[in-house]
Design an enzyme around this catalytic site. Structure first.
Site, PDB file in Angstrom:
ATOM      1  N   LYS A  70       2.328  60.340  62.628  1.00  0.00           N
ATOM      2  CA  LYS A  70       2.981  60.798  64.065  1.00  0.00           C
ATOM      3  C   LYS A  70       1.720  61.430  64.919  1.00  0.00           C
ATOM      4  O   LYS A  70       1.053  61.630  66.163  1.00  0.00           O
ATOM      5  CB  LYS A  70       4.055  61.693  64.819  1.00  0.00           C
ATOM      6  CG  LYS A  70       4.315  62.451  65.864  1.00  0.00           C
ATOM      7  CD  LYS A  70       5.698  63.343  65.698  1.00  0.00           C
ATOM      8  CE  LYS A  70       5.835  63.830  64.279  1.00  0.00           C
ATOM      9  NZ  LYS A  70       5.504  64.552  64.330  1.00  0.00           N
ATOM     10  N   THR A  72      -1.556  61.355  63.663  1.00  0.00           N
ATOM     11  CA  THR A  72      -2.418  59.939  63.558  1.00  0.00           C
ATOM     12  C   THR A  72      -2.487  59.539  64.874  1.00  0.00           C
ATOM     13  O   THR A  72      -3.404  59.343  65.351  1.00  0.00           O
ATOM     14  CB  THR A  72      -1.910  59.017  62.232  1.00  0.00           C
ATOM     15  OG1 THR A  72      -2.399  59.542  60.836  1.00  0.00           O
ATOM     16  CG2 THR A  72      -3.464  57.857  62.017  1.00  0.00           C
ATOM     17  N   ARG A  93      -0.373  71.318  65.092  1.00  0.00           N
ATOM     18  CA  ARG A  93      -0.101  72.563  64.752  1.00  0.00           C
ATOM     19  C   ARG A  93      -1.754  72.411  63.427  1.00  0.00           C
ATOM     20  O   ARG A  93      -2.159  71.475  62.991  1.00  0.00           O
ATOM     21  CB  ARG A  93       1.155  72.296  64.227  1.00  0.00           C
ATOM     22  CG  ARG A  93       2.265  72.339  64.693  1.00  0.00           C
ATOM     23  CD  ARG A  93       3.460  72.171  63.811  1.00  0.00           C
ATOM     24  NE  ARG A  93       3.987  71.201  63.788  1.00  0.00           N
ATOM     25  CZ  ARG A  93       4.589  70.909  62.655  1.00  0.00           C
ATOM     26  NH1 ARG A  93       5.247  71.062  62.921  1.00  0.00           N
ATOM     27  NH2 ARG A  93       4.827  69.504  62.231  1.00  0.00           N
ATOM     28  N   LYS A 104       4.138  66.759  50.965  1.00  0.00           N
ATOM     29  CA  LYS A 104       3.771  65.730  52.364  1.00  0.00           C
ATOM     30  C   LYS A 104       2.125  65.652  52.108  1.00  0.00           C
ATOM     31  O   LYS A 104       2.076  64.510  53.418  1.00  0.00           O
ATOM     32  CB  LYS A 104       4.568  66.987  53.409  1.00  0.00           C
ATOM     33  CG  LYS A 104       4.052  66.159  54.604  1.00  0.00           C
ATOM     34  CD  LYS A 104       5.363  66.969  55.395  1.00  0.00           C
ATOM     35  CE  LYS A 104       4.723  66.022  56.728  1.00  0.00           C
ATOM     36  NZ  LYS A 104       3.664  66.083  57.956  1.00  0.00           N
ATOM     37  N   ALA A 272       9.897  72.429  61.423  1.00  0.00           N
ATOM     38  CA  ALA A 272      10.460  71.330  62.778  1.00  0.00           C
ATOM     39  C   ALA A 272      11.880  71.790  61.785  1.00  0.00           C
ATOM     40  O   ALA A 272      12.902  71.786  63.022  1.00  0.00           O
ATOM     41  CB  ALA A 272      10.297  69.952  63.272  1.00  0.00           C
ATOM     42  N   PHE A 300       8.234  66.122  62.394  1.00  0.00           N
ATOM     43  CA  PHE A 300       9.029  65.720  61.881  1.00  0.00           C
ATOM     44  C   PHE A 300      10.202  64.283  63.529  1.00  0.00           C
ATOM     45  O   PHE A 300       9.247  64.328  64.278  1.00  0.00           O
ATOM     46  CB  PHE A 300      10.399  65.864  61.557  1.00  0.00           C
ATOM     47  CG  PHE A 300      10.082  66.847  60.780  1.00  0.00           C
ATOM     48  CD1 PHE A 300       9.542  66.039  59.792  1.00  0.00           C
ATOM     49  CD2 PHE A 300      10.493  68.129  60.308  1.00  0.00           C
ATOM     50  CE1 PHE A 300       9.053  66.404  58.203  1.00  0.00           C
ATOM     51  CE2 PHE A 300       9.842  68.857  59.103  1.00  0.00           C
ATOM     52  CZ  PHE A 300       9.402  68.156  58.123  1.00  0.00           C
ATOM     53  N   PHE A 380       0.153  48.502  60.505  1.00  0.00           N
ATOM     54  CA  PHE A 380       0.339  48.491  58.726  1.00  0.00           C
ATOM     55  C   PHE A 380      -0.273  46.976  58.788  1.00  0.00           C
ATOM     56  O   PHE A 380       0.089  45.870  59.751  1.00  0.00           O
ATOM     57  CB  PHE A 380       1.392  49.073  57.900  1.00  0.00           C
ATOM     58  CG  PHE A 380       0.977  50.247  57.985  1.00  0.00           C
ATOM     59  CD1 PHE A 380       1.411  50.712  56.744  1.00  0.00           C
ATOM     60  CD2 PHE A 380       1.794  51.468  58.855  1.00  0.00           C
ATOM     61  CE1 PHE A 380       2.111  52.468  56.522  1.00  0.00           C
ATOM     62  CE2 PHE A 380       2.255  52.752  59.289  1.00  0.00           C
ATOM     63  CZ  PHE A 380       2.102  52.988  57.589  1.00  0.00           C
ATOM     64  N   TRP A 408      -5.312  53.165  63.178  1.00  0.00           N
ATOM     65  CA  TRP A 408      -6.031  54.200  61.743  1.00  0.00           C
ATOM     66  C   TRP A 408      -6.986  53.348  60.970  1.00  0.00           C
ATOM     67  O   TRP A 408      -7.956  53.863  61.367  1.00  0.00           O
ATOM     68  CB  TRP A 408      -4.732  53.708  61.287  1.00  0.00           C
ATOM     69  CG  TRP A 408      -4.514  54.293  59.274  1.00  0.00           C
ATOM     70  CD1 TRP A 408      -4.051  55.403  59.450  1.00  0.00           C
ATOM     71  CD2 TRP A 408      -4.958  54.041  58.614  1.00  0.00           C
ATOM     72  NE1 TRP A 408      -4.657  55.896  57.522  1.00  0.00           N
ATOM     73  CE2 TRP A 408      -4.632  54.404  57.429  1.00  0.00           C
ATOM     74  CE3 TRP A 408      -5.781  52.378  58.609  1.00  0.00           C
ATOM     75  CZ2 TRP A 408      -5.917  54.410  55.774  1.00  0.00           C
ATOM     76  CZ3 TRP A 408      -6.135  52.422  57.659  1.00  0.00           C
ATOM     77  CH2 TRP A 408      -6.368  52.909  55.918  1.00  0.00           C
TER      78      TRP A 408
END
Length: 555
Positions: A70, A72, A93, A104, A272, A300, A380, A408
């Protein structure tokens, strides 16, 4: 290359040049080295009469170990918008040290879609979290000190609700007894620690509109109750002024840049699942004055982050989002379709289709707020054309577009199509934002509105003590506040193992907390902890300083 290697190889501009892109003069930046700075309060105040740009929310499906990307995508989208000639700015954030050293990892994006300096942002950055920790714990110290020196406010030591905080996952601090060791150490009482990102001070910093509002909100914190059960506020023990002083610099947004030298504001960081999960109102409002498009994220999945962004942040700050992006990956959809992580590299179109119901539920929910939505498929290398086509076909049945994004690997060049579509969606003017429930709805009904309307629960049950507290909060005049439901991020239900799109489940509220200064009521469900613990093998075990002074192990 790893994320940290890519970030380290970036060709960064001096931070004053990034400020110049936004029309911020050097005199209005407070530099923290050469590549990060705070924006002065006087400059923020000067922006008040400028028109606003368009606000775009990036959210996601429920997170899985497969990853969604998210942040990214949020960063990549801003790079893409700037590549197509739009003036865009990212607002995200600040990462917490707890998940950074836990499981994480950091939260500065990934691959070729990152904000930099990656190491600084993920570690101490500009000291904002330390200031929040200090302000929170100053209040805790002043409460105990007030009781020690005679307790003029008649505080019932059994009903002190203000705990302490530290920005680290430390389960041993969850529940404890303080002030042991004799009379000179105070009056022993049961207490505990939360993680800093769960602090009401964090929420207040992120929802306050200016320094004056910050101090007012700090003064409105309910720290406990007297023997007659009336509330005791932070202002009653004269802590609000000193707390505001500690937060003076932390209140100013942090300016950094993306790998493609586009401006980024990184400021604030409430969790969150146990808080409202959005960056600061100050940063978002400043960004809207400085750019034509502002891309922000909420923590999230959309059931937590987007719901709280809409119902709490937008409601309180008067924000009107123009569009939303839901991020999904083929891998995560396959996990929602029942496939084990070890088997995700194998093509399985049927599992993608089964898991896509999770994506569909989030799209439906966002539409309930009157915000137009588009899907970003974060690519991916293991994704097959057939799997991607299945996601796009599913989205088409919902009446939305699903765009394959390669940011990415390719940075802004890999997300230009999404940028074009999002800009058009935001420019269309079709957004008609409305919160899910009105201010005057009773607190329990607000909880039910979220649980039934967003989580698709069949009923809400509430512990007797929690129900009594909700009634007490309403009697105290806090019935018009929005609710902030603390729930697992992994599922629409309170069971983290219930993937996909579960329906007709029960949501049980075991505890409620009044965040009077921040301006919401927290309802705690399931086994959510306001102090997380470290995993069996924490990321901290692999983080070290090399002989050349460089950090390795951050991700």
């Amino acid at each position: 290359m790893s994320d940290i290697e890519i970030a380290r190889a970036a060709s960064k501009l001096p931070i004053h040049e990034i400020g110049t892109k936004l029309g911020i003069g050097y005199e209005n930046l407070v530099p923290y080295g050469h590549d990060k700075a705070k924006i002065s309060a006087s400059f923020l105040a000067s922006l008040r009469d400028r028109p606003d740009g368009r606000l775009i929310l990036v959210t996601a499906i429920n997170p899985t170990p497969a990853g969604e990307g998210k942040t990214t995508t949020t960063v990549g989208l801003v790079d893409g918008l700037n590549r197509i000639g739009r003036r865009a700015l990212v607002c995200v954030r600040e990462p917490s040290l707890g998940p950074c050293f836990g499981i994480k990892g950091g939260a500065a994006g990934g691959g070729h879609a990152q904000v930099v300096p990656m190491e600084d942002i993920n570690l101490h950055f500009t000291g904002d979290f330390h200031a929040i920790t200090s302000a929170h714990n100053l209040l805790a110290a002043m409460i105990d000190n007030h009781i020690y020196w005679g307790n003029d406010e008649d505080i019932d030591t059994r009903r002190v609700t203000w705990r302490r905080v530290v920005d680290m996952n430390d389960r041993a601090l969850r529940q404890m007894v303080g002030a042991l060791g004799g009379a000179r150490n105070g009056f022993p009482r049961e207490t505990g620690f939360d993680i800093t990102v769960a602090s009401e001070v964090m929420a207040i910093l992120c929802l306050a509109s200016d320094p004056a509002d910050l101090e007012t909100r700090l003064g409105g914190i309910v720290v406990g109750y007297r023997r007659d059960k009336s509330p005791v506020f932070a202002r009653d023990i004269k802590a609000d002024g000193a707390m505001a002083v500690l937060l003076k610099d932390a209140m100013q947004p942090n300016l950094v840049q993306t790998l493609e030298n586009n401006p980024a504001l990184v400021h604030g960081g409430p969790f969150a699942n146990i808080a409202h999960g959005c960056n600061s109102v100050v940063a978002t409002k400043a960004a809207l004055k400085l750019a034509d498009y502002v891309v922000t994220e909420a923590g999230f999945g959309a059931d937590l982050g987007a719901e709280k962004f809409f119902n709490i942040k937008c409601r309180k700050a008067g924000l009107k989002p123009a569009a939303a992006v839901v991020v999904a990956t083929v891998r995560a959809l396959k996990m929602n379709g029942g496939i084990a992580k070890s088997d995700l590299a194998q093509e399985n179109v049927a599992a993608v289709v089964r898991g896509a119901v999770n994506l569909g539920r989030h799209v439906e929910n966002i539409r309930k707020f009157g915000v137009p939505v588009i899907v970003a498929i974060n690519h991916f290398t293991s994704d097959t054309p057939q799997e991607v086509a299945a996601v796009q076909a599913f989205a088409k049945e919902l009446g939305v577009e699903a765009i394959l994004c390669r940011h990415w690997a390719e940075g802004g060049a890999g997300i230009e199509e999404l940028a074009q579509k999002v800009a058009a969606l935001a420019d269309s003017g079709i957004a008609d934002f409305q919160p899910l429930y009105p201010d005057d709805m009773p607190l329990l009904e607000k909880i039910e509105a979220v649980a039934k309307g967003i989580y698709r629960a069949s009923m809400v049950t509430v512990d007797r003590t929690a129900a009594e507290q909700l009634a007490q909060f309403e009697a105290m005049g806090y019935g018009a506040l929005p609710v902030c439901i603390a729930k697992t991020q992994y599922s629409f239900s309170t069971d983290p193992a219930a993937l996909g799109a579960p329906e007709n489940h029960k949501v049980h509220v075991r505890e409620v907390r009044l965040s009077a200064g921040a301006g919401f009521v927290v309802a705690v469900t399931g086994d959510i902890m306001t102090m997380p613990g470290l995993p069996r093998v924490p990321a901290a075990e692999s983080i070290r300083l090399r002989q050349d002074g460089m950090i390795e192990g951050l991700f």
